[in-house]
Enzyme design. Sequence first.
Site, PDB file in Angstrom:
ATOM      1  N   SER A  78     -20.803 -29.793 -25.853  1.00 44.10           N
ATOM      2  CA  SER A  78     -22.136 -30.074 -26.388  1.00 44.10           C
ATOM      3  C   SER A  78     -22.999 -30.755 -25.322  1.00 44.10           C
ATOM      4  CB  SER A  78     -21.999 -30.914 -27.661  1.00 44.10           C
ATOM      5  OG  SER A  78     -23.173 -30.890 -28.428  1.00 44.10           O
ATOM      6  N   ASP A  86     -20.709 -25.442 -31.815  1.00 47.06           N
ATOM      7  CA  ASP A  86     -20.431 -26.665 -31.059  1.00 47.06           C
ATOM      8  C   ASP A  86     -18.925 -26.947 -30.939  1.00 47.06           C
ATOM      9  OD1 ASP A  86     -20.223 -29.421 -30.270  1.00 47.06           O
ATOM     10  OD2 ASP A  86     -22.263 -29.749 -30.993  1.00 47.06           O
TER      11      ASP A  86
END
Length: 291
Positions: A38, A151
């Site tokens: 991320s 993610d």
Amino acid sequence: MDVILALGGGGAKGNAHIGVLRVLEHEGFTIRAVAGTSAGGMAAAAYAAGHSPHDLQAYMAQVNQGSFYGFHLDGEPALLGVNGIYKALHKLLGEKDFSDLRIPCALTAVDLENSKRVILKQGRVMDALMATIAIPGVFPPKRQDGRLLVDGGLLDPVPVTVVREIAPRRGLPVVAVALTPEMAERSVIKSPGFLMPSPILNQIARLKVAQAFEIFMHSLEIGISAITDLRLEIDKPDIIIRPDVAHIGYLDRVNIDEVIRLGEIAAEAALPELRRIARRRQGFFRRSRKS
């Protein structure tokens, strides 16, 4: 002294990674490989592409944070679009492939269709970045090679095992940078806010659906924080650096210099132990080569 880095996710908190990178470079550590999830993936890719911590700080300071997100109307289901953040990252990375990066780099994502972690270390870097930052339900998932990716923090918030796999040689000290608080401090996790300067996001923030998403994201961060502790216990990096960023929400508008400074403070505090480990490891390698 050589080290490898695993950089954790955390949205706006991720600017602290720049401070960690700056301190390590200034103190004479050479970063031989980097993996990120991320926001940590953004810092990892930019650094691996050759951007110095100084350049990254200058770039982030002039970027309009309020332009990162907007309504997402087409394509994959999501509350917010990421055109603004895509443009900001593309200015740093362009059309680079992982093979163009100056040091080994890998990003992580999760395949929604088989519930497994995916390691992204080949192909176009921007494609991998759009996958690793895709907070499910909030940002659009990334379709790539027949997979639907979101993610990587869902399963591997700080990719320690990943950076070990891509390291140029075995045994290099692993520095893990976690942007979640330790368990004893978990009550200070802030509910993620929206970047309020945008009129669009001001409108979203008043809707019940947005309030529901804030609850969802706050809950997600609590879960990821717990997973982070478990993974770090299992994966056992040599050093864990935890910048004091728990008061920052994922989507907050932040003072870039202040967040970077928090990364520097945490890295400076870890230096004595990191030096001890790095010297011991180097001594072991020297003895191994002689024997």
